[in-house]
Every structure is written in structure tokens, then in C-alpha cells.
Write a protein that holds these residues in place. Structure first.
Motif, short mmCIF file in Angstrom:
data_model
loop_
_atom_site.label_atom_id
_atom_site.label_comp_id
_atom_site.label_asym_id
_atom_site.label_seq_id
_atom_site.Cartn_x
_atom_site.Cartn_y
_atom_site.Cartn_z
N THR A 33 0.84 -1.19 0.00
CA THR A 33 0.00 0.00 0.00
C THR A 33 0.88 1.24 0.00
N GLY A 34 0.32 2.30 -0.46
CA GLY A 34 1.07 3.54 -0.55
C GLY A 34 1.05 4.34 0.73
N TYR A 35 0.50 3.78 1.81
CA TYR A 35 0.31 4.61 3.01
C TYR A 35 1.28 4.29 4.13
N SER A 36 1.91 3.12 4.07
CA SER A 36 2.82 2.76 5.17
C SER A 36 4.20 2.42 4.61
N TRP A 37 5.21 2.55 5.44
CA TRP A 37 6.59 2.28 5.03
C TRP A 37 6.95 0.86 5.40
N GLY A 38 7.35 0.05 4.44
CA GLY A 38 7.65 -1.34 4.72
C GLY A 38 9.10 -1.71 4.48
N GLY A 39 9.97 -0.72 4.48
CA GLY A 39 11.38 -1.01 4.28
C GLY A 39 11.81 -0.79 2.84
N LEU A 40 13.15 -0.72 2.64
CA LEU A 40 13.72 -0.42 1.33
C LEU A 40 13.67 -1.64 0.42
N SER A 41 13.29 -1.39 -0.85
CA SER A 41 13.23 -2.52 -1.78
C SER A 41 13.25 -2.02 -3.22
N LEU A 42 13.72 -2.88 -4.12
CA LEU A 42 13.72 -2.53 -5.54
C LEU A 42 12.66 -3.34 -6.28
N ARG A 43 11.72 -3.99 -5.50
CA ARG A 43 10.80 -4.92 -6.14
C ARG A 43 9.90 -4.28 -7.18
N TRP A 44 9.56 -3.01 -7.01
CA TRP A 44 8.66 -2.35 -7.98
C TRP A 44 9.38 -2.08 -9.30
N TYR A 45 10.68 -1.83 -9.19
CA TYR A 45 11.47 -1.65 -10.42
C TYR A 45 11.53 -2.98 -11.17
N GLU A 46 11.72 -4.05 -10.37
CA GLU A 46 11.78 -5.38 -10.96
C GLU A 46 10.47 -5.73 -11.67
N SER A 47 9.37 -5.50 -10.96
CA SER A 47 8.08 -5.86 -11.55
C SER A 47 7.77 -4.97 -12.75
N LEU A 48 8.29 -3.74 -12.71
CA LEU A 48 8.10 -2.83 -13.85
C LEU A 48 8.77 -3.39 -15.11
N PHE A 49 10.02 -3.87 -14.91
CA PHE A 49 10.74 -4.37 -16.08
C PHE A 49 10.26 -5.76 -16.52
N ASN A 50 9.54 -6.44 -15.64
CA ASN A 50 8.95 -7.72 -16.04
C ASN A 50 7.61 -7.54 -16.73
N ASN A 51 7.11 -6.31 -16.63
CA ASN A 51 5.83 -6.01 -17.27
C ASN A 51 6.09 -5.66 -18.74
N HIS A 52 5.90 -6.67 -19.61
CA HIS A 52 6.29 -6.49 -21.02
C HIS A 52 5.51 -5.40 -21.72
N ALA A 53 4.23 -5.31 -21.43
CA ALA A 53 3.39 -4.29 -22.05
C ALA A 53 3.93 -2.90 -21.71
N MET A 54 4.35 -2.77 -20.46
CA MET A 54 4.88 -1.48 -19.99
C MET A 54 6.19 -1.12 -20.69
N VAL A 55 7.10 -2.10 -20.75
CA VAL A 55 8.39 -1.85 -21.40
C VAL A 55 8.18 -1.51 -22.88
N GLN A 56 7.26 -2.26 -23.51
CA GLN A 56 6.96 -1.99 -24.92
C GLN A 56 6.43 -0.57 -25.09
N ALA A 57 5.53 -0.16 -24.19
CA ALA A 57 4.95 1.19 -24.26
C ALA A 57 6.04 2.23 -24.11
N MET A 58 7.03 1.93 -23.23
CA MET A 58 8.13 2.86 -23.00
C MET A 58 8.95 3.05 -24.29
N TRP A 59 9.30 1.91 -24.92
CA TRP A 59 10.06 2.00 -26.18
C TRP A 59 9.27 2.71 -27.25
N ASN A 60 7.98 2.39 -27.33
CA ASN A 60 7.11 3.05 -28.30
C ASN A 60 7.13 4.56 -28.12
#
Lengths: 255, 378
Positions: A33-60
Motif C-alpha cells: 500500500t502507498g500509506y505505510s513504510w515497509g522497508g527499502l526494496s527494488l521490487r517495484w522496479y523489478e516488476s516494472l521491467f517484467n511487465n512487457h506491455a509497460m516496457v513496450q509502451a516505453m520503447w514506443n
């Protein structure tokens, strides 16, 4: 009362920067959730780059911005040169019409472009997006280049001709190098405008070519995912790099 | 033996229906320093631009060494220009600016290097070749512009008010330097200026222009000492105009009445008749200021005195209210030589130092009258 101006200034900058800082900080937040702090992590960056539609949209989006900026700089520079160099009937009208396109509400441009494309039977996708983006970038490029040309010493082309350069050689060796900073600035402006355009793109894009702002928009509609924060942070870094690059070009051209 | 390098014949040019150059013909000799002198709007810059090829004449022909170049574009003319505000390429180093013309000729690299260095040495800028124009002072930029123009070894150098942006002292230095360059290079210089002092000190010949027409063409001495008309006399240097009237005509002399004095003067080249009004022209340095009890001259009083270092310039009001200027050298025997305002004096001159001009129907206004007319307009 010396604290007053300082506090005021601090408040203005706080308002400007708090949302950005929150976005960057939460992009590294481990919590779902966006309301509480759960510690440092890069997991959202990871999931972003695993999201193929998103990466494709970025290149487009990058490809579209690159091509739209380049095409509008080429057309815009020639238009600015023509408007600057030649005296003809209706020049003032043409000048004013640039501002009309610039100032008219984007939605008007979007509807009229969509109407035009439908009328022509053009399939909505990369080509329609490119044409639309070139259309709204063009006046900005023309005006940027014209501003530079206004301060251009008319004796420079004459000096080049006097020293034996043909009109073409003069343009290549004197005119273009002198207006280069304006060409760069115009290109950058076009790139940025194209990169974050939503209104026009919504109307003229098709399912075959999805671009980043629209992708984000549709993502946010079903709830704010922390992935968006990561994407926002990446875009922020990208803009900062671009800003530094343009600054470097400008300072180099002054030397 | 002088030979003609460039000739203009019957040149006319109009801008928006306004005639700027009016059927003008002029021949320029090989190796001379010729100056086009005139007030702003007299057509001197347009004339220069037609020689360079930036403007095409509406009528007439331009011939260079016997070849008609009227329609030749500027890049194909073997002439080069030094522009008023230098027009250096801001994105190029001094070296590249000077090398530009040679690169256009596709000269070998080694030759370009050698000739650019030679040209920069000539204008004493050999240590500045890597600088950009904006890192140079006005005088240095000026010298780069000259080096850039002469490096191509043109037949003729056209200079469009090249010194007007420099301060007085630098201008004097550059005048001497330009003159030296012209002697060393042996190139014909066509120099445009509105500064008559500059024209007098630098030129072999001066073309005095007004309203697109040549008023006088001659050596500096001829133009200064024997002006062809009232305009030239007023424009070049300062002149006192004494009203005269012819009282008698002999073979080689005429008697003229000036302020009631009867002076016998040399007969001018134009036709004179008895009772004809004349201008008797006297330069300030030709006037002699005498003591009030002298028998010679016209009575007047000092109304202004200006100490000029080497001379004492004074304005003297004559009895009829007109004012004349006198410029006198200091006398070593009398270091305290000076006038007080209001001091009565007499003004005279040595016979033969005057110059006579016929009255003209449309005489130009004096500076004061022109200012008054300007004020009335606004």
C-alpha cells in the motif's frame, strides 16, 4: 521580520518538491500500500521491467518522441528560415497562425486531427500519432528557431559569400552552426512535448501502438500501483539527464 | 602609369522608388586608396555593396579589369569586404575565420596554414589564432576582419566604415595601420566613411557624395582647399562663408566687396559678372585676428574661445551679427596668448588664401539651420 521571506521561499519550494520526493521515496517502499513504510526494496522496479506491455509502451513512446522531434525540427527549421529570409505577402498572417496552433486548446486539435484521419481512412497507430505530434510540436520549433534568427547578424551570410562560399556552402558552414543551439532547443522541446502528451494521443492512437502516458493513465484508473512510482522516478531521472545535456550544449555553444 | 581597375558607368539604384544612386560613373585606379565620403543616406554604402555584388544596379555596368561583372555573384568576384561590424563567424576560431576564404578555394592544408599565419602576423595577432571572436577586443576583431579579407589576395579591398565602432584613439592607430597595410600589399582600397578627417588623412583620392551624386572627386588637398561647391565646402572641414559682391573684373583678377572692404582677388574658374554675389570661403586657420586699432580687416568681438592644445580656436561675431571661426597656433614668443570674451578684434586674411564659389540656387542648410528645421518637424 527577516525570517518571513525565507519561510515564504521555503514553503514555495516545499510545495514544489514534496510530491516529487514522496514519489521517489515510495518507489523504494517494500509495502504494497502507498500509506505505510515497509522497508527499502527494488521490487517495484523489478516488476516494472517484467511487465512487457509497460516496457513496450516505453520503447514506443521513446521512438515516437525521437521521430516526432526530429521531423518537426527539420520542417520547423526550414519554415523559420523561409519566414525569416523572404519577404512575401501574408507573412504576418502566417506568423500569427503559428501562435493560433500553439494557443488553441489541445482538445480542439485532437478532435480535428481525429476527424481528418478518419476522413482519409488512415489506420490509427504510429503514423497517425507521428503526424499529430509533429503538428503540435512544429510551432514551438519554428518560434524557437525564429527567435535565434532574429538576433542573427545579416552580414554573416554576406561575409561568407564575399569569401567565396556558394549559398549552399554558406548555409552549411555558417547559418546552421550559428543557429544550432536553437535547433537543439527546439528538438528537446518537441521531444518533451511528445513524450508527455495525453490529450491528443488519446484520440489518435490505436490498439496497435500503445504509448507510455496512455498506459500509465489506464493503469492508474484501476488503482494506484506502486509500480507507477518506480516508473515516475525513472522518467524523472531521464528528464534530469536531458536537462543537464541541454545545459551542457548551451554552455558549450557560448564558448 | 596608372591603369583602371574598376569602373562604374551610369550606375543607378532605387530602393522602394527612392533613388539612392543616380547615374553615377567612377573609375578606380589600380593600387590607389580611394574614399567614398558623404553623410548618411548619400549612397556610399550602396555603391560599395554594388561593387561587392550584394546589390545589383538597376542600370549601368560594373567593369573589373575590363571584364563586365555587373551580374556576377559576390562569391565569384575577386574582391573582398571588411564589414562595418566585422561580421566574424562567431562559432569559428580566429584561425578558422581567416582560413574560411582559402578553404572555399580548396587550397591545400599546408598552404592554408602558412597563409593564415602570415595574414595574422601582418595584423599582429599571431598569438590569438585559437581564440573565438567574442574573446577579442573591438580593435582585435577589426584586425581579424582585415586579415580574413586580405588573405585571399583580392584585387581590391572594400571597407565599409570599418573604424566607426572604435574609440577615437584606437581609430587613429588603425588609420595608420590600414595605410601601412595598403602600401605593403599594394591592393586597391575603397574606403567608405562619413568622417571627413579620416578621409583627408588616409586617401589618395576622395569622392564626395550627396544624394547619390558625386559632388567632387579629387585629392584630399583639392577637396579641402578648392571645394567644388557649397556642400563640399561645408561637409569637409570647417569653413567661414563671407558674402562678397563683384565690383570690377580684369584679365586675371576681380575686385570683390566683402563687408565694405575692397579686396582684389584671383579670378575664379567660373564666369563672373559685375555685381554678382559670391561666397568668399576662408578656413578657420586662414583667418588672421588683428588688434582692434589695426587699419586692416573687419571689426568684430570674441564671443567664444576654445583651448585645443596646439591651437586656440575662437568664434568672432562681426558687426553684422554673423559669426566666424578662427584657429590660431600658439606663438612661442607669447606663451600667455589668449583672448577674453567680448574683446574687440579685427579679422582679415592674406590675399590668395581665399576660395571663391558662386552662389547656388538650392544651397544646403548650415548645421544650425538643419537642427532648427528638424525641431520644427518634430
Amino acid at each position: 521580520m527577516r525570517w518571513l521571506p525565507r519561510t515564504y521561499l521555503a514553503l514555495v519550494y516545499l510545495l514544489l518538491y514534496v510530491p516529487i520526493i514522496v514519489l521517489v521515496v515510495f518507489s523504494f517502499n517494500d509495502s504494497r500500500t502507498g500509506y505505510s513504510w515497509g522497508g527499502l526494496s527494488l521490487r517495484w522496479y523489478e516488476s516494472l521491467f517484467n511487465n512487457h506491455a509497460m516496457v513496450q509502451a516505453m520503447w514506443n513512446s521513446l521512438w515516437l518522441a525521437l521521430t516526432a522531434a526530429t521531423v518537426s525540427t527539420l520542417i520547423g527549421a526550414l519554415t523559420a528560415l523561409a519566414l525569416h529570409r523572404y519577404r512575401f505577402r501574408g507573412k504576418k498572417v502566417l506568423n500569427g497562425m503559428l501562435f493560433v496552433v500553439m494557443m488553441s486548446p489541445e482538445i480542439v486539435l485532437a478532435i480535428s486531427l481525429l476527424g481528418l484521419f478518419l476522413l482519409l481512412g488512415l489506420k490509427l497507430g504510429y503514423v497517425s500519432l507521428l503526424l499529430a505530434h509533429v503538428t503540435f510540436c512544429l510551432p514551438f520549433v519554428v518560434i524557437t528557431v525564429m527567435a535565434r534568427l532574429a538576433g542573427f547578424d545579416e552580414r554573416l551570410p554576406e561575409a561568407a559569400r564575399d569569401l567565396g562560399a556558394s549559398d549552399f556552402t554558406m548555409t552549411r558552414t555558417v547559418l546552421i552552426p550559428v543557429i544550432m543551439p536553437a535547433l537543439m532547443a527546439g528538438w528537446m522541446l518537441g521531444f518533451t512535448l511528445s513524450m508527455d502528451d495525453v490529450v491528443v494521443s488519446t484520440f489518435v492512437s490505436g490498439p496497435s501502438y500503445e504509448i507510455l502516458p496512455l498506459r500509465i493513465y489506464s493503469m492508474v484508473r484501476v488503482g494506484l500501483k506502486p509500480e507507477v512510482n518506480a516508473l515516475g522516478t525513472l522518467l524523472l531521472v531521464f528528464s534530469l539527464v536531458m536537462l543537464m545535456f541541454s545545459h551542457w550544449i548551451l554552455s558549450r555553444s557560448k564558448q | 602609369m596608372t591603369k583602371t581597375l574598376l569602373s562604374l558607368s551610369g550606375i543607378s539604384k532605387q530602393f522602394d522608388g527612392k533613388t539612392v544612386v543616380d547615374e553615377l560613373s567612377l573609375t578606380i585606379d589600380d593600387g590607389e586608396f580611394i574614399t567614398l565620403l558623404g553623410p548618411s543616406g548619400c549612397g556610399k554604402t550602396t555603391l560599395l555593396r554594388m561593387m561587392a555584388g550584394f546589390e545589383l544596379p538597376d542600370q549601368g555596368t560594373v567593369t573589373l579589369s575590363g571584364v563586365d561583372i555587373t551580374q556576377t555573384p559576390p562569391e565569384e568576384r575577386p574582391l573582398n569586404t571588411v564589414f562595418q561590424n566585422y561580421a566574424l563567424f562567431p562559432h569559428m576560431s580566429v584561425f578558422d575565420n581567416v582560413a574560411y576564404g582559402l578553404k572555399m578555394e580548396k587550397r591545400p592544408k599546408a598552404e592554408i596554414r602558412e597563409r593564415v599565419e602570415e595574414a595574422l602576423a601582418m595584423v599582429q595577432l599571431e598569438d590569438f589564432s585559437r581564440r573565438k571572436p567574442h574573446q577579442l577586443s573591438g580593435g582585435q576583431q577589426q584586425r581579424v576582419a582585415i586579415a580574413r579579407a586580405v588573405v585571399k589576395r583580392p584585387k581590391m579591398l572594400l571597407l565599409d566604415e570599418p573604424l566607426s565602432a572604435l574609440d577615437y584613439k584606437l581609430r587613429r592607430t588603425m588609420q595608420v595601420e590600414l595605410k601601412r597595410l595598403q602600401r605593403e600589399l599594394g591592393i586597391t582600397f575603397v574606403f567608405v566613411t562619413h568622417d571627413q578627417e579620416e578621409a583627408l588623412s588616409m586617401s589618395d583620392r576622395i569622392v564626395v557624395l550627396k544624394d547619390g551624386l558625386i559632388q567632387q572627386l579629387g585629392t584630399p588637398r583639392e577637396v579641402y582647399e578648392r571645394p567644388a561647391n557649397v556642400f563640399t565646402a561645408r561637409f569637409v572641414g570647417q569653413t567661414n562663408f563671407f558674402p562678397g559682391r563683384v565690383t570690377g573684373i580684369e584679365d586675371k583678377r576681380i575686385s570683390v566687396d566683402v563687408f565694405g572692404l575692397n579686396r582684389v582677388l584671383g579670378k575664379p574658374s567660373f564666369r563672373v559678372t559685375t555685381n554678382q554675389p559670391l561666397h568668399v570661403l576662408l578656413r578657420p586657420e586662414d583667418l588672421r585676428v588683428l588688434a582692434p586699432d589695426d587699419t586692416e580687416g573687419v571689426a568684430g568681438k570674441i564671443v567664444e574661445r576654445n583651448y585645443k592644445g596646439s591651437t586656440l580656436d575662437s568664434v568672432i561675431e562681426l558687426e553684422d551679427g554673423s559669426q566666424v571661426m578662427a584657429s590660431e597656433f600658439f606663438d612661442e614668443d607669447d606663451p600667455a596668448f589668449d583672448y577674453s570674451i567680448g574683446e574687440p578684434v579685427r579679422v582679415s586674411w592674406v590675399d590668395g588664401w581665399e576660395w571663391l564659389l558662386a552662389e547656388e540656387s538650392d544651397e544646403p542648410l548650415t548645421d544650425e539651420e538643419e537642427l532648427a528645421a528638424d525641431d520644427a518637424e518634430h
